[in-house]
Design a protein around this motif. Structure first.
Motif, short mmCIF file in Angstrom:
data_model
loop_
_atom_site.label_atom_id
_atom_site.label_comp_id
_atom_site.label_asym_id
_atom_site.label_seq_id
_atom_site.Cartn_x
_atom_site.Cartn_y
_atom_site.Cartn_z
N ALA A 184 0.45 -1.61 -0.18
CA ALA A 184 -0.11 0.38 0.28
C ALA A 184 1.15 1.38 -0.11
O ALA A 184 1.08 2.38 -0.54
N LEU A 185 1.93 0.72 0.76
CA LEU A 185 3.00 2.50 0.94
C LEU A 185 3.63 2.53 -0.58
O LEU A 185 3.42 3.97 -1.07
N GLU A 186 4.26 1.54 -1.20
CA GLU A 186 4.32 1.18 -2.91
C GLU A 186 3.42 1.96 -3.46
O GLU A 186 3.64 3.00 -4.52
N LEU A 187 2.22 1.92 -3.39
CA LEU A 187 1.24 2.21 -4.61
C LEU A 187 1.19 3.57 -4.32
O LEU A 187 0.40 3.88 -5.55
N PHE A 204 -4.07 14.81 3.36
CA PHE A 204 -4.56 13.48 4.07
C PHE A 204 -3.55 13.25 3.66
O PHE A 204 -3.02 12.20 3.67
N ASP A 205 -2.95 13.33 2.01
CA ASP A 205 -2.20 11.83 1.46
C ASP A 205 -0.84 12.26 1.82
O ASP A 205 -0.32 10.78 2.16
N VAL A 206 -0.29 12.54 1.88
CA VAL A 206 1.50 13.04 3.03
C VAL A 206 0.80 12.42 3.89
O VAL A 206 1.73 11.63 4.56
N ALA A 207 0.01 13.59 4.88
CA ALA A 207 -0.05 13.08 5.86
C ALA A 207 0.11 11.19 6.49
O ALA A 207 0.22 10.74 7.39
N ASP A 208 -0.78 10.28 5.57
CA ASP A 208 -1.49 9.46 5.96
C ASP A 208 -0.19 8.83 5.34
O ASP A 208 0.27 7.17 5.18
N LEU A 209 0.59 8.55 3.86
CA LEU A 209 2.00 7.95 4.08
C LEU A 209 3.09 7.95 5.04
O LEU A 209 3.61 7.23 5.53
N HIS A 210 3.79 9.46 5.91
CA HIS A 210 3.65 8.91 7.17
C HIS A 210 3.57 8.03 7.87
O HIS A 210 4.33 7.28 8.96
N GLN A 211 1.73 8.45 8.23
CA GLN A 211 1.17 7.18 9.71
C GLN A 211 1.68 6.04 9.26
O GLN A 211 1.46 5.13 9.99
N LEU A 212 1.49 5.71 7.57
CA LEU A 212 1.46 4.01 7.55
C LEU A 212 2.97 3.86 7.56
O LEU A 212 3.40 2.71 8.27
N GLU A 213 4.47 4.45 7.26
CA GLU A 213 5.49 3.95 7.37
C GLU A 213 5.57 3.83 9.09
O GLU A 213 6.52 2.93 8.94
N ARG A 214 4.86 4.84 9.66
CA ARG A 214 5.17 4.51 11.33
C ARG A 214 4.30 2.94 11.86
O ARG A 214 5.23 2.23 11.73
#
Length: 235
Positions: A96-99, A142-152
């Motif tokens: 999901a992070l890559e896509l 939302f997109d940027v924040a969710d990507l950072h949260q997904l990494e964590r």
């Protein structure tokens, strides 16, 4: 009671992980949208909450030295199933992070036609463009924040897997399954699908079908030979 609770938690985690897997497969497709990304975020958070609760329950149960042999074996099977579920969840989160990084929600959208109309409608168009810009800004945030949260979250799941291996030592290859390999497939082809016939009956039916096919083939061959002889005499 603890075993039933762990089974219920693991079942809920399996369903949530499966739902998350299907949602990840739609990222970047025609159904991709901010609603999908929000649903991905909610499903991921629910899966993590279930994983933390299940891990705590199983850890307490397996570290109990008063467990019987059968109960310990059952909890070890649940532990192995839980470990496999976490591995799948982590893999789907990385996918999901890559896509999500490859297919961003805030791709630039520019008008294809410029009419050059000016006057009273210019203010309306400016307000519409301003509202659209605000919407794109919200999507971008939302997109940027969710990507950072997904990494964590990925790091958190990986840390959970590492802590599981350190706290409870249950090698997967030492846990014996309760069913033989392929039991689910064999159970689906049971008496209901086979008409209640036994193995010997099905074997006899197969032999009879082969004999019937051989008889039909022989009859066709004899008819062809007879037809060829008749044609030869007539010619």
């Amino acid at each position: 009671m603890a075993r039933d609770e762990c089974k219920a938690l693991l079942d809920a985690l399996n369903k949530t992980t499966a739902c998350y897997h299907h949602l990840v497969l739609t990222v970047g497709g025609s159904a991709d949208s901010q609603n999908l990304r929000e649903e991905l975020q909610k499903t991921r958070q629910k899966a993590q909450e279930l994983a933390v609760t299940t891990c705590a329950r199983l850890t307490v149960a397996l570290r109990d030295r008063g467990l019987g042999v059968e109960e310990r074996a059952e909890f070890e099977r649940l532990w192995v199933a839980f470990s496999g579920c976490l591995d799948l969840l982590e893999a789907d989160m990385r996918r999901a992070l890559e896509l999500s990084a490859a297919f961003s929600l805030h791709a630039p959208r520019r008008p294809l036609v410029r009419t050059g109309v000016a006057g009273g409608t210019a203010g309306v168009a400016a307000r519409a463009l301003s509202a659209r810009s605000l919407q794109h800004e919200a999507e971008r945030d939302f997109d940027v924040a969710d990507l950072h949260q997904l990494e964590r979250d990925i790091l958190q799941v990986g840390e959970m897997i590492h802590n599981m291996e350190m706290r409870v030592n249950v090698p997967r290859w030492t846990v014996q399954a309760r069913q033989a390999a392929g039991a689910e497939l064999l159970s689906s082809v049971g008496p209901s699908s086979a008409g209640g016939m036994s193995v010997q009956e099905r074997a006899g039916l197969c032999d009879w079908s082969k004999a019937l096919a051989a008889t039909v083939f022989s009859a066709v061959l004899l008819a062809a030979v007879a037809l060829a002889v008749c044609v030869a005499k007539l010619s």
